[in-house]
Design an enzyme around this catalytic site. Sequence first.
Site: not given
Length: 298
Positions: A60, A83, A105, A136-138, A166-167, A218
Amino acid sequence: MPYNLISSPDLSGEVARVVAPEGAITTSTKGPLHHFVVPLPRFAREEKGRGFVSLVGAGPGDADHLTLGALKALQSAQALLYDALVSEDILALAPQKCVKICVGKRGDRLSVSQEKTNELMVRLAKKGLHVVRLKGGDPSVFGRVEEERLYLEQHGIAHKTLPGVTAASAAAAQFSFPLTHRGEARSVTFLTGRTKDGSIDLREESINDPMTSLVFYMSSHNAAYIEASLLNAGRSPQTPVVIIENAGRPSARALSGTLREMAALVAQAAFEGPVLMGVGIAFGYARLATSVKARLQA
C-alpha cells in the site's frame, strides 16, 4: 551466483566489511551497520539474457510492507513500470541506471492507458531487459494482473507474479481491527466501485449477511449509493464502519462510525488519497485516535 548486498542496523556499533560477489547490486549506507547478502530471484538467473517481466506487488505504499521477493525483483530491475501510488522510498530501491516510467492510473485523471502499458512491457522485454511492472497493493486484487499476463503470453514473453500486501490487510494491522472474527465475522468480501462504467454491483445475497465483512476499494465516490443499498438489503443502520485514507502509510487517516453515517462522513472528510471503506461487525474493533462522534460535533 550473483547476490544483492543490503544492510540493517547493528546494535554492537561495529562495522562488518563484506565484499560483494561479482555482479552484485550493492546498497551502501554510512554508519554502524552489519551486512547480509540475498540471492537474486531464481527466475532472474534462469532468464538471464532474455527479456522477461516481473509483475510485482508494492503493497500500500510504505517500503516496510514490501516482501523480500519484491525487494529482490526491484534490485535486479532494468526497466521499471510503476503505478502512480508507489512511494518514492520504494522507487529508490531500484538500481540508479534502471529506466523508470510512471504508468499509474488515478481515477478520472489523465493517465497512461492499459493498452499502452501492455505495449511498453512487451517492447522493453523484447530488448532483453528484466522489466518490473510494479503495482500498488497486491497484483491479484483489483490490479488488472490477468490482462497483463494474457498480453505477455500472447507475445511470447516470460513472466512471474510476486504478491504484495493488499490495502485491507495493511489497514487491519495499522488500526488494529480484524477482517474476520470468530463467532462474529466468518467471511470477508472485497469489492470495488472503480468499474469500467463507474458503477458498483451489490447483490443482496452477498451483502446482507451481518457476519460478512465488506471492504470497498476505490468506492468513496459511491458512498451514498453503497450506504443506501446496504440498508435496503437489511444491514442494520448501527453496523460499524471504518473509512481509511492512505492505508498502510504514515500519513493514513481513519474515521469510524455507523453505516447510517457513512456517506456523511466521507463527504465531510474530503479525502484526496486512496480510500478504503469497511462495513461489518469486525470493524467495530478498530483502534482510532478520533471517533466519528467527535468529528461530527466539531
